[in-house]
Design a protein around this motif. Structure first.
Motif, mmCIF file in Angstrom:
data_model
loop_
_atom_site.group_PDB
_atom_site.id
_atom_site.type_symbol
_atom_site.label_atom_id
_atom_site.label_comp_id
_atom_site.label_asym_id
_atom_site.label_seq_id
_atom_site.Cartn_x
_atom_site.Cartn_y
_atom_site.Cartn_z
ATOM 1 N N LEU A 233 3.500 -2.769 -1.428
ATOM 2 C CA LEU A 233 3.203 -2.544 -2.841
ATOM 3 C C LEU A 233 2.959 -1.057 -3.030
ATOM 4 N N ALA A 234 3.626 -0.464 -4.018
ATOM 5 C CA ALA A 234 3.490 0.965 -4.284
ATOM 6 C C ALA A 234 3.179 1.182 -5.758
ATOM 7 N N ILE A 235 2.479 2.274 -6.051
ATOM 8 C CA ILE A 235 2.117 2.633 -7.421
ATOM 9 C C ILE A 235 2.585 4.046 -7.707
ATOM 10 N N HIS A 236 3.258 4.221 -8.841
ATOM 11 C CA HIS A 236 3.621 5.548 -9.340
ATOM 12 C C HIS A 236 2.791 5.832 -10.575
ATOM 13 N N TYR A 237 2.094 6.955 -10.559
ATOM 14 C CA TYR A 237 1.275 7.338 -11.706
ATOM 15 C C TYR A 237 1.181 8.859 -11.705
ATOM 16 N N GLY A 238 1.570 9.464 -12.828
ATOM 17 C CA GLY A 238 1.539 10.920 -12.899
ATOM 18 C C GLY A 238 2.527 11.546 -11.939
ATOM 19 N N ASP A 239 2.047 12.456 -11.117
ATOM 20 C CA ASP A 239 2.935 13.175 -10.195
ATOM 21 C C ASP A 239 2.835 12.667 -8.762
ATOM 22 N N LYS A 240 2.418 11.401 -8.599
ATOM 23 C CA LYS A 240 2.243 10.862 -7.251
ATOM 24 C C LYS A 240 2.754 9.429 -7.153
ATOM 25 N N VAL A 241 3.159 9.053 -5.946
ATOM 26 C CA VAL A 241 3.407 7.654 -5.587
ATOM 27 C C VAL A 241 2.508 7.332 -4.407
ATOM 28 N N TRP A 242 1.812 6.192 -4.492
ATOM 29 C CA TRP A 242 0.922 5.756 -3.424
ATOM 30 C C TRP A 242 1.475 4.499 -2.751
ATOM 31 N N TYR A 243 1.413 4.475 -1.440
ATOM 32 C CA TYR A 243 1.687 3.270 -0.662
ATOM 33 C C TYR A 243 0.358 2.526 -0.564
ATOM 34 N N LEU A 244 0.266 1.398 -1.277
ATOM 35 C CA LEU A 244 -1.034 0.747 -1.426
ATOM 36 C C LEU A 244 -1.274 -0.359 -0.399
ATOM 37 N N TYR A 245 -0.288 -1.227 -0.231
ATOM 38 C CA TYR A 245 -0.415 -2.347 0.711
ATOM 39 C C TYR A 245 0.886 -2.488 1.497
ATOM 40 N N GLY A 246 0.756 -2.895 2.752
ATOM 41 C CA GLY A 246 1.926 -3.144 3.587
ATOM 42 C C GLY A 246 1.704 -4.347 4.476
ATOM 43 N N ALA A 247 2.773 -5.114 4.716
ATOM 44 C CA ALA A 247 2.657 -6.337 5.515
ATOM 45 C C ALA A 247 3.957 -6.573 6.266
ATOM 46 N N SER A 248 3.849 -7.222 7.418
ATOM 47 C CA SER A 248 5.043 -7.551 8.192
ATOM 48 C C SER A 248 4.774 -8.779 9.048
ATOM 49 N N SER A 249 5.838 -9.454 9.424
ATOM 50 C CA SER A 249 5.720 -10.630 10.285
ATOM 51 C C SER A 249 5.450 -10.186 11.718
ATOM 52 N N ASN A 250 5.031 -11.125 12.535
ATOM 53 C CA ASN A 250 4.823 -10.823 13.954
ATOM 54 C C ASN A 250 6.128 -10.818 14.743
ATOM 55 N N GLU A 251 7.135 -11.555 14.244
ATOM 56 C CA GLU A 251 8.343 -11.791 15.044
ATOM 57 C C GLU A 251 9.426 -10.739 14.858
ATOM 58 N N ASP A 252 9.463 -10.040 13.731
ATOM 59 C CA ASP A 252 10.631 -9.225 13.383
ATOM 60 C C ASP A 252 10.354 -7.730 13.366
ATOM 61 N N ARG A 253 9.317 -7.302 14.003
ATOM 62 C CA ARG A 253 8.978 -5.884 13.957
ATOM 63 C C ARG A 253 9.984 -5.026 14.700
ATOM 64 N N ASN A 254 10.735 -5.639 15.629
ATOM 65 C CA ASN A 254 11.766 -4.896 16.355
ATOM 66 C C ASN A 254 12.932 -4.498 15.451
ATOM 67 N N LEU A 255 13.003 -5.100 14.256
ATOM 68 C CA LEU A 255 14.056 -4.740 13.298
ATOM 69 C C LEU A 255 13.680 -3.492 12.491
#
Length: 384
Positions: free
Chosen positions: A267-289
């Motif tokens: 999940l990312a937010i753009h506001y004004g002159d910035k973009v923030w990386y707010l939340y990130g998630a991934s599975s346990n099985e596919d991280r090698n991709l």
């Protein structure tokens, strides 16, 4: 307050006058933002270099259990020159409220009179809502000792804490300057392995899409998996769905798919002159991709498209030793070539010392207990 009042308040409270506040020698004028001045306020926050999505009314909508108020100060030309949005919440058992100005104030950091007037407004609100503390965590690097000393001179004190994620907002972040740069110039600053991993994800068929609320359940499920794996408490699906509604075009849900199966998301937010990386998630099985590398690149591309100044990777640990369990997060974000930034951290203006001490101790115990219960309840996910 026993019930949450309208977030913008009443027209009659639009303007206050405080005479000889603190060490100011002239009349101090500030105003509370109303429905009539809300658009002007939002335009100011978005246009200011210290502007932050957490100072927006849109973010206030994301926190319905809090009362949102914003204070503004005008210059001689009648235009807003400084602002501070605060959220107020009743704390259980103590009959008092917490006042929190997340990533505020938004003003010239050298303007002592402006900050003094904003603080006068916050103090008036604190009296009205019986707040035991005014808490801020400014978007200001710790290297700015002048602003830190200014806060201290107004009675603020540093909130003691560790170097991980003990505070409400991360004190340590990575920030990437993307202003005026092409995609090629920005990628040239990545570690070569990071550029390679982006290509690996693409070659292995990982596809990143901007999704709507229909993918929130899948994202929330990946967040739960990630939280158990990395040891943090995650939000309910409704929170993420409401974020897409409340922030609208300012918020994007990016999902990474492999063979039509969701394997990671952000999940990312753009506001004004910035973009923030707010939340990130991934599975346990596919991280090698390597989906997380491609997701970061897509969000950075959004910042470039919007002609932003900064892409903010958000929090990392301030303890950068390799034996720190959070070192992997630090290493991942560092590889994209951003600047390691330490903010001044949480600063508290304590208005009721006994209540402050009681709540601080109780909050720490509650957080530890909540995390333990959460991990025990979901421990089976780590092995999946």
């Amino acid at each position: 307050p026993k019930s949450v009042p309208p977030p913008l308040g009443h027209q009659g409270e639009a303007l206050y006058r405080c005479i000889h506040y603190n060490d100011l020698e002239s009349d101090t004028m500030y105003e509370l933002i109303t429905q009539e001045t809300l658009a002007e306020y939002e335009a100011f926050v978005q246009s200011h270099p210290k502007g932050n999505f957490a100072q927006s009314y849109l973010w206030g909508k994301q926190k319905p259990m809090w009362v949102w108020k914003a204070i503004a100060v005008r210059g001689d030309d009648g235009k807003i020159k400084g602002s501070l949005a605060v959220m107020i919440r009743k704390m259980p058992m103590v009959g008092r409220t917490l006042m929190y100005g997340c990533r505020g104030p938004v003003c010239d950091l050298d303007a002592r009179d402006t900050f003094g007037q904003l603080l006068a407004g916050a103090k008036a609100l604190a009296k009205e809502y019986k707040s035991y503390v005014i808490k801020i965590d400014p978007d200001v690097p710790s290297s700015n000792t002048g602003f830190y000393n200014l806060l201290r001179s107004f009675g603020f004190e540093s909130k003691e804490g560790g170097k991980n994620f003990e505070a409400i907002q991360p004190r340590y972040v990575f920030r990437l300057n993307v202003e005026g740069k092409t995609e090629e110039e920005i990628q040239a600053g990545f570690h070569q392995k990071w550029r390679y991993n982006i290509r690996v994800a693409q070659k292995k068929g990982v596809e990143v899409k901007i999704c709507g609320k229909e993918m929130v359940p899948a994202f929330a499920d990946l967040m739960l998996t990630t939280g158990v794996r990395d040891g943090f408490v995650t939000r309910q699906p409704e929170y993420f769905a409401h974020m897409l509604d409340n922030l609208g075009e300012h918020c994007r849900l990016y999902m990474a798919f492999h063979e039509d199966r969701p394997i990671a998301g952000t999940l990312a937010i753009h506001y004004g002159d910035k973009v923030w990386y707010l939340y990130g998630a991934s599975s346990n099985e596919d991280r090698n991709l390597m989906p997380n590398y491609l997701l970061q690149w897509r969000m950075i591309q959004w910042a470039i498209e919007e002609k932003c100044r900064i892409y903010d990777f958000r929090g990392v640990s301030g303890d950068v030793s390799e034996d720190n369990p959070l070192y992997g997060l630090y290493r991942f974000k560092k590889g994209f070539g951003g600047d390691f930034t330490e903010f001044v951290g949480e600063m508290d203006l304590v208005l009721n010392r006994p209540v402050y001490a009681f709540v601080e101790k109780g909050t720490s115990i509650f957080k530890d207990l909540r995390k333990s219960v959460y991990l025990i309840k979901n421990r089976g996910r780590k092995e999946k």
